[in-house]
Each structure stands twice: as structure tokens, then as C-alpha cells.
Design an enzyme around this catalytic site. Structure first.
Site, PDB file in Angstrom:
ATOM      1  CE  LYS A   1     -22.434 -51.532   7.525  1.00 16.25           C
ATOM      2  NZ  LYS A   1     -23.817 -51.153   7.137  1.00 16.25           N
TER       3      LYS A   1
ATOM      4  CD  GLU B   1     -25.908 -35.363   3.316  1.00 23.07           C
ATOM      5  OE1 GLU B   1     -26.718 -34.946   4.192  1.00 23.07           O
ATOM      6  OE2 GLU B   1     -26.206 -36.201   2.466  1.00 23.07           O
TER       7      GLU B   1
ATOM      8  CB  CYS C   1     -30.476 -35.509   3.560  1.00 26.14           C
ATOM      9  SG  CYS C   1     -29.436 -35.474   2.096  1.00 26.14           S
TER      10      CYS C   1
ATOM     11  CD  GLU D   1     -33.711 -36.025   7.828  1.00 19.31           C
ATOM     12  OE1 GLU D   1     -33.403 -35.565   6.725  1.00 19.31           O
ATOM     13  OE2 GLU D   1     -32.976 -36.784   8.491  1.00 19.31           O
TER      14      GLU D   1
END
Length: 458
Positions: free
Chosen positions: A157, A231, A265, A362
Site C-alpha cells: 500500500k 521505521e 526521516c 520532526e
């Protein structure tokens, strides 16, 4: 029927419209992947390897088309797209070359008389891969390569904004000879996705994304007793220690913050700078960030393209605005250009404190957070106070001391010393704390979704 329309973030023009699949169609494809897995698992590791090398070659052969597609869908620089394809091909080649040995049966002993034991790494079934948009090929490839070698099937997906990239990847895999049903790409909504996680034919779930999304997917999988690899996001700290070489620190800090338009990331996000070198670093760093050319991501001279979507632009802008409202200072950038597209400038924020998004969270865009530390020890303390723990970096002329800090004190899954980079096929990739768990690359990913079967001989 609901649809997905992909949008070019540089031009705001639509690219393609796709129909979402029904739950019944998605389930049919999942079950088809399982049926293909039952045959695929019969092949030896050595027999699976050539499929991976052929997929790698297909990516190389179609590099121009793929890089352009990724740029149109996500706004990444065309040259970064070409780099991504090279990394994907390298991962596939690495897995094909090393997988048979890494997954081979292991001889052990058991019992008081040292009887023979065998540990066999057996495939378990279909792995459900939920992936984000920032690396449209790399994210699914790192899951696909490891699990094809292990003998599993894979159902993807992908993020809706890079639907075309996901579908094209499957086409190239089939062109390379992979069985048609083994790797499926599903165009589904979140509710259907949750139902697939619970489906008995899904034997493991791997996901890359935010920590909030990871909590949701991890909890759905846990209730169904499915193993997960997550992750998740990060707010990576790069430490500029008292003995740092400023030119080196600035070079890799700019690279680390702006790579992939800042949408990575494991990239440099918080720069924790010691008092002794603070002024020198900040002056040079801000000057370099100001000099970056923002423009058309297809242009080879562009240093910064648009964010991936208007939604992502709005998120980054709101995080910067809130940080400034709470007292952060803008050292450069921060002003949105009057132009078409989801463009946000290279920005540096100072005077950061806990409670500000630029300090705590973040920011998935070209925004650098500068935090002052009293000394080296204080810098290490500030780095570890984050709820995240994916990557990080240390700038120091004393590599031995930097290695000791990285090994013994930095509470992250990865640390760069006097450099910047995203991923390497031969090194493990993953984090700790709110950055998730599990590892990919370096052989570790091939053993995340296998049955380590213990066989006792008399």
C-alpha cells in the site's frame, strides 16, 4: 467509486486519476499473492537471486523515465531521483549476492552430548508493506528485495501521491520475470488497510511513516498477533563539538538538511552547537542555506525543489509559524515565495526551546533548528533528550572520541561521523524510542519476517 488524483507539486497540475479498489478486490489480490507465495517458497535462495538482479537491471534501464515520474509526483530533484534508483539497484544486487549465505541453514549443537541441531530460516507468507511518498521506489524496494529473497510474498500500500511510481515498479518486476501475483500494489483507503492487516493471510506488517501512524498500525497488528517492523519519524541531532572542523560541519549539515528537499526521516534536523564554535558555525551555515537555489526540480542547477504536496507545505509552514510565535528567531528563510507550487525556502531557526515544534517535533522540510550547548557533554545530553532515536551525527576532529560517543552514548539506531548519508545496503537501518523498531538492510531485513526454525536431530 472513490478515486485518487496525483498532483505535480511544482506546477499544481493533475497528473493521473486512479480508482480505489474495493475491499473485495484488495482481498482477492492479497490471496493471489499468497497462492504465488506457495510456489515461490519452493525455490532455493540461489534460484530466487537472479530475479532480484533482473529487477535491478530493469530499474537501471528505465532510470530516466522513473526519475522523471518521481519528480512529477513528489517534487524531488531529478538528480535525487537518479540517485534513488542507483540505491535501489544496489540493494537488489546486494540481496541477491549475499542473501543465500545469510539465510542458509546454520549448524548448531544441542543436548548434553552435543547432538546435531539445525536452524533453518523459512519464509512465513505474505508481508504487508505500508510505505510513504518521500522515496517512491526505495521505500518499497527495501522491503521487497529482502522478502523476495527470504521466500515471502509482498503486498504494497503506497502513499496516494506516488501511486504511479508504485504501479510502475510492479510492472517492471513482472517484466523482469517475477510471478505476476507475488508482488501486488493495492490502491485502498485506511479502513480497508486495517482490515487487511487482520486478514489471516497477512503474516507480517512493515510500515514507514510518522510515529502517530506507527502507533495506530502497530496496535492493529498487535491485536491480530502480527509481527511488525516500524521505521518512524525522527528529529535527528547533529552535534558540532568544540573541536569540530567548521568547513566540514557546514558542508555536510547543509547537505543533510536539504537532501530530498528536507523530506527524509534520517536527515540532519537539529544542530546542537557548542558555545566555543557557535558563532562561526551559525554564520557559515546560514550563509550556505541562503545561497541555495530554489526552483524547477527538473533543472539540474536547482538545489531545492518544492515540498511534496500542498498539505505538506501547510504542515511545515504551521510548524515554523508556531515556533516563531513561541519565541524562535528566523536566521534565514521563513518567508513563503509568491509563486505557483508547494515551495518552501531553506530556513534556519534559532533561540529554540522545549515546547516549540522546531525543537520537539520532526519538521519534514528544509528547516534547520539551531540549539546552543554549553559544551560537548551538554550537547550529547540535549541530543538524547528527544523522544526520537533514528539517526544522528557528530562533527569532531577526534574520530576516536567521536566513535566512543556514538557507540556508548548516542541513543539512536544510526550515527554519522563527519559525514552525511541516508542508507547503505551493507549497514543496518532503523531506530529506537519513538522512531520505531526492527531493522532493514545489512542482512538484518532478510531475517525480520522468517521463521527461525529449530530442528533437533538425535
Amino acid at each position: 467509486m472513490s478515486t485518487i488524483t496525483t498532483i505535480n507539486p511544482a506546477t499544481e497540475q493533475p497528473i493521473e486519476t486512479y480508482e480505489l479498489m474495493s475491499e473485495a478486490e484488495a482481498t482477492r489480490r492479497l490471496e493471489a499473492s499468497h497462492e504465488a507465495f506457495l510456489e515461490w517458497r519452493k525455490l532455493s535462495h540461489e534460484e530466487r537471486a537472479p530475479y532480484l538482479t533482473r529487477i535491478a537491471q530493469k530499474l537501471r534501464d528505465n532510470a530516466d523515465e522513473l526519475a522523471e515520474l518521481m519528480t512529477r509526483e513528489t517534487g524531488k530533484l531529478l538528480k535525487d531521483g537518479h540517485t534513488e534508483i542507483k540505491i535501489c539497484a544496489a540493494i537488489l544486487d546486494y540481496t541477491a549476492k549475499n542473501g543465500p549465505e545469510m539465510l542458509a541453514d546454520e549448524e548448531r549443537t544441542h543436548g548434553t552430548k552435543g547432538q546435531r541441531g539445525v536452524v533453518s530460516y523459512q519464509p512465513i507468507g505474505v508481508i504487508y508493506s505500508i510505505q510513504p511518498w518521500n522515496f517512491p521506489l526505495y521505500q518499497p524496494i527495501r522491503v521487497l528485495a529482502a522478502n523476495l529473497m527470504a521466500g515471502n510474498g509482498c503486498v504494497l500500500k503506497h502513499a496516494s501521491i506516488c501511486t504511479g511510481s508504485g504501479l510502475r515498479l510492479r510492472e517492471l518486476c513482472i517484466e523482469a520475470g517475477l510471478p505476476d501475483d507475488l508482488f501486488q500494489v493495492l490502491l485502498i483507503d485506511h479502513d480497508t488497510s486495517d482490515k487487511l492487516i487482520e486478514h489471516p493471510k497477512v503474516r507480517g506488517v512493515t510500515m514507514t511513516g510518522s510515529d502517530g501512524a506507527g502507533r495506530h498500525i502497530g496496535s492493529v497488528a498487535a491485536k491480530a498477533l502480527k509481527k511488525t517492523v516500524l521505521e518512524l519519524g525522527s528529529n535527528d541531532a547533529y552535534l558540532v563539538l568544540e573541536d569540530a572542523d567548521i568547513d566540514t560541519a557546514v558542508k555536510f549539515s547543509v547537505m543533510g538538511r536539504l537532501y530530498n528537499n528536507g523530506e527524509t526521516c534520517v536527515s540532519a534536523k537539529r544542530f546542537i552547537v557548542t558555545d566555543k564554535v557557535y558563532d562561526a558555525f551559525v554564520e557559515a551555515f546560514v550563509a550556505q542555506m541562503k545561497s541555495v537555489t530554489m526552483g524547477d526540480p527538473m533543472d539540474k542547477d536547482t538545489g531545492l525543489g518544492p515540498l511534496s504536496s500542498q498539505d505538506q507545505f501547510d504542515t511545515v509552514k504551521s510548524q515554523v509559524d508556531e515556533s516563531v510565535e513561541k519565541g524562535a528567531s528566523v536566521l534565514c528563510g521563513g518567508e513563503v515565495p509568491d509563486r505557483t507550487g508547494a515551495y518552501y525556502p531553506a530556513t534556519v531557526l534559532g533561540d529554540l526551546k522545549p515546547g516549540m515544534p522546531a525543537h520537539d517535533d520532526e519538521i519534514f522540510g528544509p528547516v534547520a533548528s539551531i540549539i546552543r550547548a554549553r559544551d560537548d557533554e551538554h550537547a550529547m545530553q540535549l541530543a538524547n533528550e528527544s523522544r526520537y532515536g533514528l539517526g544522528g551525527g557528530i562533527f569532531s576532529r577526534d574520530e576516536g572520541r567521536a566513535l566512543k560517543l556514538a557507540r556508548d552514548h548516542f541513543d539512536t539506531g544510526m550515527v554519522r561521523i563527519n559525514s552525511f548519508g541516508a542508507a547503505d545496503p551493507n549497514m543496518p537501518f532503523g531506530g529506537v524510542k519513538d522512531s520505531g523498531y526492527g531493522r532493514e538492510h545489512g542482512g538484518f531485513g532478510m531475517k525480520e519476517f522468517v521463521n527461525a526454525k529449530a530442528i533437533f536431530l538425535p
